[in-house]
Design an enzyme around this catalytic site. Structure first.
Site, PDB file in Angstrom:
ATOM      1  N   ASN A 104       0.650  -0.809   0.043  1.00 46.02           N
ATOM      2  CA  ASN A 104       0.120   0.661   0.191  1.00 46.02           C
ATOM      3  C   ASN A 104       0.728   1.391  -0.027  1.00 46.02           C
ATOM      4  O   ASN A 104       0.118   2.315  -0.247  1.00 46.02           O
ATOM      5  CB  ASN A 104      -1.105  -0.209   1.416  1.00 46.02           C
ATOM      6  CG  ASN A 104      -0.305  -0.212   2.939  1.00 46.02           C
ATOM      7  OD1 ASN A 104       0.047  -1.303   3.068  1.00 46.02           O
ATOM      8  ND2 ASN A 104      -0.144   0.581   3.678  1.00 46.02           N
ATOM      9  N   GLN A 151      -5.390  -3.254  -2.362  1.00 42.62           N
ATOM     10  CA  GLN A 151      -4.142  -2.859  -3.408  1.00 42.62           C
ATOM     11  C   GLN A 151      -4.385  -2.776  -4.568  1.00 42.62           C
ATOM     12  O   GLN A 151      -3.458  -1.666  -5.668  1.00 42.62           O
ATOM     13  CB  GLN A 151      -3.375  -2.262  -3.251  1.00 42.62           C
ATOM     14  CG  GLN A 151      -2.561  -1.315  -1.435  1.00 42.62           C
ATOM     15  CD  GLN A 151      -3.720   0.030  -1.630  1.00 42.62           C
ATOM     16  OE1 GLN A 151      -2.957   0.655  -3.301  1.00 42.62           O
ATOM     17  NE2 GLN A 151      -4.050   0.880  -1.006  1.00 42.62           N
ATOM     18  N   SER A 178     -11.431  -4.410  -0.462  1.00 41.37           N
ATOM     19  CA  SER A 178     -12.064  -3.615   0.219  1.00 41.37           C
ATOM     20  C   SER A 178     -12.290  -2.593  -0.901  1.00 41.37           C
ATOM     21  O   SER A 178     -12.180  -1.620  -1.637  1.00 41.37           O
ATOM     22  CB  SER A 178     -11.181  -2.824   0.715  1.00 41.37           C
ATOM     23  OG  SER A 178     -11.722  -1.650   1.674  1.00 41.37           O
ATOM     24  N   ALA A 179     -13.920  -1.771  -0.885  1.00 35.29           N
ATOM     25  CA  ALA A 179     -14.637  -1.555  -1.845  1.00 35.29           C
ATOM     26  C   ALA A 179     -14.464  -0.228  -2.016  1.00 35.29           C
ATOM     27  O   ALA A 179     -13.859   0.369  -3.492  1.00 35.29           O
ATOM     28  CB  ALA A 179     -15.777  -1.485  -1.884  1.00 35.29           C
ATOM     29  N   HIS A 180     -13.547   0.429  -0.897  1.00 32.59           N
ATOM     30  CA  HIS A 180     -13.425   1.889  -1.381  1.00 32.59           C
ATOM     31  C   HIS A 180     -12.005   2.205  -1.977  1.00 32.59           C
ATOM     32  O   HIS A 180     -11.949   2.939  -2.566  1.00 32.59           O
ATOM     33  CB  HIS A 180     -13.820   2.860   0.509  1.00 32.59           C
ATOM     34  CG  HIS A 180     -12.399   2.556   1.015  1.00 32.59           C
ATOM     35  ND1 HIS A 180     -11.385   3.247   1.191  1.00 32.59           N
ATOM     36  CD2 HIS A 180     -12.086   1.695   1.948  1.00 32.59           C
ATOM     37  CE1 HIS A 180     -10.152   2.973   2.340  1.00 32.59           C
ATOM     38  NE2 HIS A 180     -11.230   1.360   2.067  1.00 32.59           N
ATOM     39  N   CYS A 239      -3.329   4.825   7.538  1.00 27.18           N
ATOM     40  CA  CYS A 239      -3.780   4.429   9.281  1.00 27.18           C
ATOM     41  C   CYS A 239      -3.039   4.944   9.933  1.00 27.18           C
ATOM     42  O   CYS A 239      -3.120   4.929  11.271  1.00 27.18           O
ATOM     43  CB  CYS A 239      -3.419   2.422   8.792  1.00 27.18           C
ATOM     44  SG  CYS A 239      -4.923   2.282   7.788  1.00 27.18           S
TER      45      CYS A 239
END
Length: 405
Positions: A166, A194, A212-214, A339
């Site tokens: 990421n 990613q 992850s959708a976003h 994060c």
């Protein structure tokens, strides 16, 4: 010393102006298809578990979405488990595998460059009694499959290696590692947060794949985990029997519909050769323009990498200071993983690659997206080079750097 003028480059947005979003590795805007699907899902009244017409409508929508996600994940629809995001999917894969293991001792192999969602899940598995081996990458951020082979033991239940990092965008040899893990009887997990929607997942070879959708233009707060038939997991969230008994709780129907619509759109882009060429052209133009700053280093250089992610260290400049100044001028980038924004510690990813702390603290991640133009990256790079020069003129990076005035 004469302080340099703060006037931005002519090509750059004016200070405070909404400008250029180059932080798609942190999150992406919701595409039109996903937004429309979320609204459609919000008009569905029933609970997918209810035995009446309204419930059937919700269940049908859910299962259609499951088929769409299976196409993205290259698996059967029944292998798709919906979650609240990539972090939960990682936790279910790692901790769920350890909890389901019947052997008295369990061993998990992962890497020092994983997302914190995997590393913290491994830490939790360790608290449950599993032994964790953490492999270090080479200087470009790649894991040597032979290191995985050497680390395997008879009690190894899981190998977890991300598909792409990421922070650096470096791609790992997941399919080769999966083959090695399977030869030893271990399961293979890959965090593909990613890469989903950017790289085809066919042939990845992992039993467990987190998305992850976003990250691929879907809504936030929803994700999925591919769970191959040979994988055995224990649920982390208990209650009802939803999602094959692996994830209790009424499914987020609007979010899942939005994610599935985003997956459909992403697959269309993956098959568009002109779009794929444009991705690489954007990275090449961005790097070429950033080189005007002088004394820069690409972190992860020499390894296969996602074209959307470019991690660059600017000698003599604090990355977080540069990110803040770019934000003032309307350019959105990152100093690393979202994060850990605000932390003064150097990136654990760059540190694991053997990069000195000073260089790691000078790193900035640029991650353009679908709607980013060549002019956009040129403008962002011109402003970046301008600000880097001004910051260097103000003093060394290991002392507080005021904004150029």
């Amino acid at each position: 010393m004469t302080r340099p003028s703060s006037a931005p480059s002519p090509q750059a947005p004016a200070a405070g102006e909404a400008g250029l979003y180059l932080d798609h590795a942190a999150t992406s805007p919701v595409c039109a298809e996903a937004a429309e699907a979320v609204l459609r899902g919000m008009r569905i009244t029933g609970n997918p578990s209810s035995r009446h017409d309204a419930g059937d409508e919700a269940k049908d929508a859910l299962e259609t979405s499951r088929r769409q996600m299976a196409a993205l994940l290259d698996c059967a629809p029944g292998d798709v488990v919906f979650t609240a995001g990539g972090s939960e999917a990682d936790a279910l894969a790692v901790v769920g595998t350890v909890l389901a293991a019947t052997a008295r001792s369990t061993h998990v192999i992962t890497t020092a460059v994983e997302h914190s969602a995997v590393l913290e899940s491994c830490a939790m598995a360790g608290e449950l009694g599993a032994e964790i081996t953490i492999l270090r990458p080479d200087s470009a951020g790649r894991i040597d499959p032979d290191d995985v082979r050497r680390a395997l033991r008879p009690d190894t239940v899981l190998v977890s290696v991300m598909h792409a990092n990421n922070e650096t965008g470096v791609l790992q040899p997941v399919s080769e590692i999966a083959h090695i893990a399977h030869e030893a009887g271990a399961l293979m997990h890959s965090d593909a947060v990613q890469t989903a929607g950017k790289v085809g997942l066919a042939g990845l070879g992992a039993d467990l794949v987190s998305v992850s959708a976003h990250k691929f233009y879907g809504p936030k707060g929803v994700g999925a985990l591919k769970v191959a038939p040979r994988a055995r997991l224990a649920p982390l969230i208990r209650g009802g029997s939803q999602e094959r008994g692996l994830r209790a709780g009424t499914e987020n129907v609007p979010g899942i519909l939005g994610m599935a619509a985003a997956a459909d759109a992403a697959l269309r882009h993956l098959s568009d050769s002109a779009f794929q060429e444009r991705r690489h052209a954007l990275r090449a133009r961005l790097l070429k323009e950033l080189e005007a700053a002088g004394d820069i280093t690409v972190n992860g250089d020499g390894a296969p990498c996602l074209p959307e992610t470019l991690n660059v260290s600017f000698a003599g400049v604090r990355g977080d200071t540069l990110v803040d100044l770019l934000a003032v001028h309307g350019v959105c980038v990152s100093a690393g993983s979202a994060c850990h924004a605000g932390s003064d510690e150097p990136s654990h990813v760059l540190t694991a690659m053997g990069i000195p702390a000073e260089r790691a603290r000078s790193a900035v991640r640029f991650s353009p997206g679908r709607t980013t133009s060549l002019d956009d990256v040129a403008a962002a790079a011109a402003l970046t080079a301008d600000l880097v020069g001004r910051l260097r003129a103000l003093g060394p990076a290991d002392t507080p750097q005021p904004a150029p005035a």
